[in-house]
Enzyme design. Structure first.
Site, PDB file in Angstrom:
ATOM      1  N   ASP A   9       1.031  -1.162  -0.052  1.00 11.75           N
ATOM      2  CA  ASP A   9      -0.055  -0.612  -0.227  1.00 11.75           C
ATOM      3  C   ASP A   9       1.117   1.042  -0.115  1.00 11.75           C
ATOM      4  O   ASP A   9       1.514   1.404   1.019  1.00 11.75           O
ATOM      5  CB  ASP A   9      -0.384   0.259   0.771  1.00 11.75           C
ATOM      6  CG  ASP A   9      -1.493   1.080   1.309  1.00 11.75           C
ATOM      7  OD1 ASP A   9      -3.205   0.284   1.451  1.00 11.75           O
ATOM      8  OD2 ASP A   9      -1.498   2.504   1.602  1.00 11.75           O
ATOM      9  N   ASP A 104      -3.859   2.354  -5.186  1.00 12.09           N
ATOM     10  CA  ASP A 104      -2.786   2.350  -3.852  1.00 12.09           C
ATOM     11  C   ASP A 104      -2.263   0.891  -3.354  1.00 12.09           C
ATOM     12  O   ASP A 104      -1.567   0.664  -2.983  1.00 12.09           O
ATOM     13  CB  ASP A 104      -2.570   3.600  -3.202  1.00 12.09           C
ATOM     14  CG  ASP A 104      -3.015   3.681  -2.439  1.00 12.09           C
ATOM     15  OD1 ASP A 104      -4.029   2.652  -1.837  1.00 12.09           O
ATOM     16  OD2 ASP A 104      -2.413   4.059  -1.581  1.00 12.09           O
ATOM     17  N   GLU A 105      -3.049   0.088  -3.885  1.00 10.53           N
ATOM     18  CA  GLU A 105      -3.377  -1.288  -3.037  1.00 10.53           C
ATOM     19  C   GLU A 105      -3.234  -2.185  -3.708  1.00 10.53           C
ATOM     20  O   GLU A 105      -4.089  -2.341  -4.660  1.00 10.53           O
ATOM     21  CB  GLU A 105      -3.164  -0.992  -1.136  1.00 10.53           C
ATOM     22  CG  GLU A 105      -4.674  -1.389  -1.605  1.00 10.53           C
ATOM     23  CD  GLU A 105      -5.625  -1.133  -0.928  1.00 10.53           C
ATOM     24  OE1 GLU A 105      -4.855  -1.895   0.446  1.00 10.53           O
ATOM     25  OE2 GLU A 105      -6.789  -0.492   0.082  1.00 10.53           O
TER      26      GLU A 105
HETATM   27  P1  TTP Z   1      -5.615   5.299   1.396  1.00  8.46           P
HETATM   28  O1  TTP Z   1      -4.363   4.261   1.090  1.00  8.46           O
HETATM   29  O2  TTP Z   1      -6.620   4.927   2.141  1.00  8.46           O
HETATM   30  O3  TTP Z   1      -4.547   6.797   2.179  1.00  8.46           O
HETATM   31  P2  TTP Z   1      -3.351   7.152   1.900  1.00  8.46           P
HETATM   32  O4  TTP Z   1      -2.497   6.292   0.850  1.00  8.46           O
HETATM   33  O5  TTP Z   1      -3.342   8.635   1.249  1.00  8.46           O
HETATM   34  O6  TTP Z   1      -2.809   7.342   3.164  1.00  8.46           O
HETATM   35  P3  TTP Z   1      -1.750   5.492   3.692  1.00  8.46           P
HETATM   36  O7  TTP Z   1      -1.973   4.266   2.865  1.00  8.46           O
HETATM   37  O8  TTP Z   1      -0.504   5.671   4.286  1.00  8.46           O
HETATM   38  O9  TTP Z   1      -2.400   5.117   5.082  1.00  8.46           O
HETATM   39  O10 TTP Z   1      -5.936   5.336   0.516  1.00  8.46           O
HETATM   40  C1  TTP Z   1      -4.843   5.821  -1.067  1.00  8.46           C
HETATM   41  C2  TTP Z   1      -5.991   6.960  -1.702  1.00  8.46           C
HETATM   42  O11 TTP Z   1      -7.438   7.139  -1.996  1.00  8.46           O
HETATM   43  C3  TTP Z   1      -5.731   8.534  -0.685  1.00  8.46           C
HETATM   44  O12 TTP Z   1      -4.486   8.843  -0.854  1.00  8.46           O
HETATM   45  C4  TTP Z   1      -6.551   8.930  -1.536  1.00  8.46           C
HETATM   46  C5  TTP Z   1      -7.683   8.414  -1.913  1.00  8.46           C
HETATM   47  N1  TTP Z   1      -8.663   8.498  -0.823  1.00  8.46           N
HETATM   48  C6  TTP Z   1      -9.376   9.180  -0.856  1.00  8.46           C
HETATM   49  O13 TTP Z   1      -9.983  10.024  -2.431  1.00  8.46           O
HETATM   50  N2  TTP Z   1     -10.848   9.219   0.377  1.00  8.46           N
HETATM   51  C7  TTP Z   1     -10.809   8.549   1.175  1.00  8.46           C
HETATM   52  O14 TTP Z   1     -11.752   8.398   2.676  1.00  8.46           O
HETATM   53  C8  TTP Z   1      -9.704   7.626   1.773  1.00  8.46           C
HETATM   54  C9  TTP Z   1      -9.206   6.076   2.313  1.00  8.46           C
HETATM   55  C10 TTP Z   1      -8.316   7.782   0.513  1.00  8.46           C
HETATM   56 MG    MG Z   2      -2.171   4.188   0.903  1.00  7.89          MG
END
Ligand code: TTP
Ligand code: MG
Length: 406
Positions: A9, A104-105
């Site tokens: 991720d 992103d995962e």
């Molecule tokens: P995440 O992987 O949940 O968050 P992140 O990558 O920003 O942070 P981390 O993994 O380090 O905790 O989500 C990936 C992307 O998806 C995030 O950058 C933005 C988008 N997203 C939204 O648009 N709305 C949301 O509510 C969430 C959780 C994520």
């Molecule tokens: Mg992320």
């Protein structure tokens, strides 16, 4: 053999992509989601912003109150999609068993791959390095015998983390964590579990299945297995698309032939470019029309030979459109074009006649330029009419059906 599954991720994904583009944002509290005076919520917050309590889903106004010095950015979804594609392409170089979960995962099945990399954690380090070197992004990786534990491990290791849970250690790793850390446990389930006096995953693991089943149904049983580190689900690569299509709804219904034709041309180019990106050709072209009264029709045309050129797709679409409009007086609400009967394009150019050769060469050149400079770097004459109808961005026209501007 013990299964080894990675969950990868990216850290603060949207924000990190912005920081790669604009390095002066590095190390600062940054929020992607929009200006603070706008309605809406935080989509992503940098770890520096999180130190002030900011998180995804928080109203922008609250975020700016808690951290007025944060830089607020609107964000650009096409940009994140491109970064996501590059990220997935790197993962696919390491194992064909790739299951993307979001932008992103992803899960990566790597059982038996230690022989290539020395160990699985060394393999994970190699993945992180490539993501950093090639994309400037930071990934956190969890490794375990099943999906759930791998996902919890990557989350626990953030940011810039790497955490491997050895076989047999799953339960002791999960036990102290709050139940909300278990994937699938949302606010509602968390409340139910709290009501049963269950706060940690360890407590969930020793709760009788019958208790969980009576409160949460079959899902209760699944959660019980997860809490005990048991998760037999396979890493499943997404099924290959059987068709590719693009469609858009007009702001107002229309019977304007040149507008319909220009839109069809643009949609054909989007379909064609994805087709060629996947190194495929299509045998069948389908036109979709939705009339003002929501009646929807689909008309198909089978090509004499598989093709991938925009022009070929468009030509079929136009002749279907002409025919449909001649039989129908209602205005059009939505137009779409799709291709099916997909095959791998393994054909040699010299096997084609000279006009098909020219078209394929032309498309190759256009694809190359668009890949480098964005979709709008080249606009074909037929779509220029759309300039007054749709706003343009680097990634083409912004249609009223945004997901279909892909
Ligand atoms: P995440 O992987 O949940 O968050 P992140 O990558 O920003 O942070 P981390 O993994 O380090 O905790 O989500 C990936 C992307 O998806 C995030 O950058 C933005 C988008 N997203 C939204 O648009 N709305 C949301 O509510 C969430 C959780 C994520
Ligand atoms: Mg992320």
């Amino acid at each position: 053999m013990v299964r080894r599954i990675m969950h990868i991720d990216l850290d603060a994904f949207f924000v990190s992509v912005e920081q790669v583009e604009n390095p002066s944002l590095r190390g600062k509290p940054v929020v992607v989601g929009g200006r603070p005076d706008r309605r809406g919520v935080v989509a992503a917050a940098s770890y520096e912003a999180r130190a002030f309590g900011l998180h995804a889903g928080m109203p922008l106004a609250t975020a700016s109150r808690l951290c007025p010095q944060a830089v607020f950015i609107e964000g650009s979804f096409p940009k994140y999609r491109r970064a996501s594609q590059s990220f997935m392409a790197i993962l696919a170089d390491f194992s064909p068993y790739l299951e993307p979960l979001g932008l992103d995962e992803a899960y990566l099945e790597v059982t038996g791959f230690e022989s290539i990399h020395g160990s699985i954690s060394q393999m994970a380090r190699a993945i992180k390095k490539r993501i950093r070197d090639e994309l400037g992004l930071c990934a956190s990786i969890g490794i375990a015998s099943g999906k759930v534990v791998a996902k919890v491990a990557s989350e626990q290791s953030k940011p810039d983390g790497l955490l491997e849970i050895a076989a047999g250690e799953e339960c002791s790793f999960l036990a102290p964590l709050p139940v909300a850390k278990l994937p699938g446990v949302g606010k509602k389930t968390e409340r139910v579990l709290k009501g049963l006096g269950i706060n940690t995953i360890g407590e969930l693991a020793i709760t009788p299945i019958s208790t969980l089943r009576s409160r949460l149904g079959v899902f209760g049983e699944v959660l019980h297995s997860y809490a005990n580190g048991i998760d037999e689900r396979k890493v499943t690569p997404p099924a290959e698309a059987k068709s590719i299509s693009r469609e858009t709804t007009f702001a107002e219904d229309t019977r304007d032939y040149s507008r319909l034709k220009a839109t069809l041309r643009y949609l054909s180019e989007r379909v064609g470019s994805q087709l060629r990106q996947q190194a495929k050709e299509a045998r069948c072209v389908a036109l979709k029309l939705r009339y003002a009264d929501f009646t929807t029709i689909t008309r198909r045309h089978t090509l004499s030979r598989s093709a991938s050129a925009d022009q070929t797709i468009f030509d079929s679409g136009v002749s279907l459109l002409k025919k449909a409009l001649s039989q129908e007086k209602r205005s059009v609400r939505l137009v779409g074009i799709g291709v099916s009967g997909l095959t791998e394009s393994g054909r040699q150019l010299d096997m084609l006649d000279s006009s098909s050769q020219r078209l394929e060469q032309l498309n190759k050149t256009i694809d190359h330029i668009r890949k480098k400079y964005g979709f709008t770097a080249i606009q074909t004459g037929r779509t220029l009419l759309l300039k007054d109808i749709f706003p343009t961005g680097e990634d083409g026209y912004t249609l009223h059906t945004p997901s279909l501007s892909r």
